[in-house]
Design a protein around this motif. Structure first.
Motif, PDB file in Angstrom:
ATOM      1  N   UNK A   1       5.872   8.885  -7.293  1.00 35.59           N
ATOM      2  CA  UNK A   1       5.061   7.665  -7.270  1.00 35.59           C
ATOM      3  C   UNK A   1       5.955   6.444  -7.491  1.00 35.59           C
ATOM      4  N   UNK A   2       6.850   6.529  -8.475  1.00 30.98           N
ATOM      5  CA  UNK A   2       7.776   5.423  -8.733  1.00 30.98           C
ATOM      6  C   UNK A   2       8.687   5.176  -7.536  1.00 30.98           C
ATOM      7  N   UNK A   3       9.118   6.265  -6.886  1.00 33.91           N
ATOM      8  CA  UNK A   3       9.975   6.127  -5.719  1.00 33.91           C
ATOM      9  C   UNK A   3       9.222   5.437  -4.583  1.00 33.91           C
ATOM     10  N   UNK A   4       7.949   5.788  -4.406  1.00 34.85           N
ATOM     11  CA  UNK A   4       7.127   5.148  -3.388  1.00 34.85           C
ATOM     12  C   UNK A   4       6.933   3.667  -3.658  1.00 34.85           C
ATOM     13  N   UNK A   5       6.696   3.310  -4.912  1.00 32.36           N
ATOM     14  CA  UNK A   5       6.543   1.903  -5.285  1.00 32.36           C
ATOM     15  C   UNK A   5       7.827   1.120  -4.997  1.00 32.36           C
ATOM     16  N   UNK A   6       8.970   1.783  -5.241  1.00 29.46           N
ATOM     17  CA  UNK A   6      10.250   1.131  -4.980  1.00 29.46           C
ATOM     18  C   UNK A   6      10.480   0.936  -3.492  1.00 29.46           C
TER      19      UNK A   6
ATOM     20  N   UNK B   1      10.263  -1.950  -8.933  1.00 30.83           N
ATOM     21  CA  UNK B   1      11.562  -1.278  -8.922  1.00 30.83           C
ATOM     22  C   UNK B   1      11.856  -0.537 -10.227  1.00 30.83           C
ATOM     23  N   UNK B   2      10.824  -0.027 -10.877  1.00 32.14           N
ATOM     24  CA  UNK B   2      11.014   0.681 -12.136  1.00 32.14           C
ATOM     25  C   UNK B   2      11.858   1.930 -12.020  1.00 32.14           C
ATOM     26  N   UNK B   3      11.964   2.505 -10.815  1.00 34.30           N
ATOM     27  CA  UNK B   3      12.742   3.725 -10.620  1.00 34.30           C
ATOM     28  C   UNK B   3      14.220   3.494 -10.963  1.00 34.30           C
ATOM     29  N   UNK B   4      14.663   2.242 -10.912  1.00 37.76           N
ATOM     30  CA  UNK B   4      16.070   1.938 -11.199  1.00 37.76           C
ATOM     31  C   UNK B   4      16.442   2.285 -12.638  1.00 37.76           C
ATOM     32  N   UNK B   5      15.450   2.206 -13.539  1.00 35.10           N
ATOM     33  CA  UNK B   5      15.718   2.580 -14.925  1.00 35.10           C
ATOM     34  C   UNK B   5      15.962   4.082 -15.037  1.00 35.10           C
ATOM     35  N   UNK B   6      15.233   4.858 -14.213  1.00 34.45           N
ATOM     36  CA  UNK B   6      15.416   6.312 -14.202  1.00 34.45           C
ATOM     37  C   UNK B   6      16.793   6.669 -13.640  1.00 34.45           C
ATOM     38  N   UNK B   7      17.210   5.933 -12.626  1.00 33.93           N
ATOM     39  CA  UNK B   7      18.482   6.232 -11.966  1.00 33.93           C
ATOM     40  C   UNK B   7      19.675   6.036 -12.898  1.00 33.93           C
ATOM     41  N   UNK B   8      19.479   5.264 -13.956  1.00 38.35           N
ATOM     42  CA  UNK B   8      20.571   5.029 -14.903  1.00 38.35           C
ATOM     43  C   UNK B   8      20.934   6.296 -15.681  1.00 38.35           C
TER      44      UNK B   8
ATOM     45  N   UNK C   1       6.474  -0.121   3.590  1.00 39.42           N
ATOM     46  CA  UNK C   1       5.176   0.031   2.918  1.00 39.42           C
ATOM     47  C   UNK C   1       4.502   1.345   3.309  1.00 39.42           C
ATOM     48  N   UNK C   2       4.610   1.703   4.584  1.00 35.00           N
ATOM     49  CA  UNK C   2       3.983   2.949   5.052  1.00 35.00           C
ATOM     50  C   UNK C   2       4.639   4.157   4.390  1.00 35.00           C
ATOM     51  N   UNK C   3       5.990   4.222   4.430  1.00 38.12           N
ATOM     52  CA  UNK C   3       6.674   5.370   3.832  1.00 38.12           C
ATOM     53  C   UNK C   3       6.494   5.387   2.309  1.00 38.12           C
ATOM     54  N   UNK C   4       6.478   4.204   1.698  1.00 35.23           N
ATOM     55  CA  UNK C   4       6.254   4.133   0.261  1.00 35.23           C
ATOM     56  C   UNK C   4       4.876   4.642  -0.122  1.00 35.23           C
ATOM     57  N   UNK C   5       3.873   4.249   0.652  1.00 30.75           N
ATOM     58  CA  UNK C   5       2.502   4.700   0.385  1.00 30.75           C
ATOM     59  C   UNK C   5       2.369   6.203   0.546  1.00 30.75           C
ATOM     60  N   UNK C   6       3.021   6.759   1.565  1.00 25.11           N
ATOM     61  CA  UNK C   6       2.968   8.205   1.782  1.00 25.11           C
ATOM     62  C   UNK C   6       3.618   8.956   0.617  1.00 25.11           C
TER      63      UNK C   6
ATOM     64  N   UNK D   1       1.167   8.878  -2.317  1.00 26.81           N
ATOM     65  CA  UNK D   1       0.091   9.844  -2.098  1.00 26.81           C
ATOM     66  C   UNK D   1       0.583  11.260  -2.366  1.00 26.81           C
ATOM     67  N   UNK D   2       1.786  11.562  -1.876  1.00 23.29           N
ATOM     68  CA  UNK D   2       2.354  12.897  -2.077  1.00 23.29           C
ATOM     69  C   UNK D   2       2.584  13.156  -3.554  1.00 23.29           C
ATOM     70  N   UNK D   3       3.083  12.139  -4.269  1.00 21.24           N
ATOM     71  CA  UNK D   3       3.318  12.289  -5.698  1.00 21.24           C
ATOM     72  C   UNK D   3       2.036  12.526  -6.470  1.00 21.24           C
ATOM     73  N   UNK D   4       0.983  11.772  -6.134  1.00 19.89           N
ATOM     74  CA  UNK D   4      -0.308  11.939  -6.804  1.00 19.89           C
ATOM     75  C   UNK D   4      -0.905  13.307  -6.489  1.00 19.89           C
ATOM     76  N   UNK D   5      -0.742  13.740  -5.248  1.00 14.76           N
ATOM     77  CA  UNK D   5      -1.274  15.052  -4.854  1.00 14.76           C
ATOM     78  C   UNK D   5      -0.570  16.178  -5.605  1.00 14.76           C
TER      79      UNK D   5
END
Length: 231
Positions: free
Chosen positions: A97-102, A108-115, A207-212, A215-219
Motif C-alpha cells: 500500500x505504501x509503495x502504491x502511494x509512493x 512518500x512514506x515508503x522512503x522511511x522504510x527504505x532507510x 496513478x494507475x499502477x500505484x492504485x493497482x 488494491x493488491x496490498x489491501x487484498x
C-alpha cells in the motif's frame, strides 16, 4: 506445484510487473548506461542483450539470496509462533500500500522504510564504483549482484511474501519470480531508455499502477485474522 505456491509465485511476478516503473528509478539509469557504454557497430545488439541479461541476472540472483537469508530465520520462527505469519503477511500488504502511494506520488512514506537497508548499501556501494565502466558480461553480472542490495520498498514488500513460504527454496523462488516481473521494463530501459523514461514520468500511468498496487496490498491483508470478531 501446490495452489498456495502457485499463488505466491504469480503474486510476486505481478508485484514486480506492476511496480517495475519504480525499479526504473532505482536501477534504470545503470541499466541504460550499460547500453550507452557499448561501441556501436557489428554485433552491437547481441552484446547489448548479453550485457543487460547479465546485469539483471545478477540483480535477480541477489534477490533470491536475500530471500533465502530471511527465510532461514522466518520459516522456523513461523512454525513456532503461528501469529508471526499473520504479522508478516500484514506487513507485506501494508508495504505494498505504501509503495502504491509512493508510485502514484500521493505520499512518500515508503522512503522511511527504505532507510532500513541503508547501512548494508553504504558498505556495498563503493564496490559498485570499482566495476564501472562495465566492459564485459562478467562485470555486468557482478554489478547486478551488488545492485540488488540497493534499498527498495518494492523489494521489501515482496520479501514479506517470501518470508511466508514454507521452505528456503520456495522463498528464494518467490523473489526470482518477482525479479522476472521487473525484467520487461528493465530490458526496455536498456533498449529504449527515452521512451521508458517518458512512460515512467507520465502522471496518469503512475496513478494507475500505484492504485493497482494499493488494491493488491489491501487484498493480500489477512482480514479474517485482523478482524476476528467480524461476522
Amino acid at each position: 506445484m501446490s495452489p498456495e505456491l502457485y499463488l505466491s509465485y504469480s503474486s510476486a511476478f505481478l508485484i514486480g510487473l506492476l511496480g517495475s516503473t519504480h525499479c526504473l528509478g532505482m536501477c534504470g539509469g545503470i541499466s541504460a548506461s550499460l547500453s550507452m557504454a557499448l561501441p556501436v557497430g557489428k554485433g552491437f545488439r547481441v552484446r547489448q542483450t548479453l550485457m543487460l541479461l547479465a546485469f539483471n541476472g545478477g540483480r535477480i540472483a541477489s534477490y533470491a539470496v536475500i530471500a533465502a537469508l530471511i527465510a532461514l530465520l522466518s520459516t522456523s520462527a513461523v512454525n513456532q509462533w503461528s501469529e508471526l505469519g499473520t504479522a508478516l503477511r500484514s506487513l507485506a500488504g501494508l508495504l505494498l500500500v505504501l509503495m502504491g502511494l509512493s508510485m502514484a506520488q500521493w505520499w512518500q512514506g515508503i522512503r522511511y522504510i527504505e532507510k532500513v537497508g541503508a547501512p548494508v548499501w553504504k558498505r556495498l556501494s563503493p564496490l559498485t564504483r570499482r566495476l564501472l565502466p562495465v566492459n564485459h558480461t562478467g562485470q555486468a553480472l557482478a554489478l547486478g549482484a551488488l545492485w540488488g542490495w540497493l534499498p527498495c520498498g518494492l523489494i521489501y514488500s515482496t520479501l514479506g511474501w517470501a518470508a511466508l513460504q514454507p521452505t528456503v527454496a520456495s522463498a528464494a523462488l518467490t523473489m526470482v519470480f518477482f525479479g522476472l516481473g521487473t525484467l520487461p521494463s528493465m530490458l526496455a530501459t536498456g533498449y529504449a531508455a527515452g521512451w521508458v523514461s517518458n512512460l515512467r514520468g507520465n502522471p496518469a500511468f503512475r496513478r494507475i499502477t500505484g492504485t493497482l498496487l494499493i488494491i493488491f496490498g489491501l487484498w493480500s491483508l489477512p482480514w479474517a485474522a485482523l478482524l476476528p470478531n467480524f461476522h
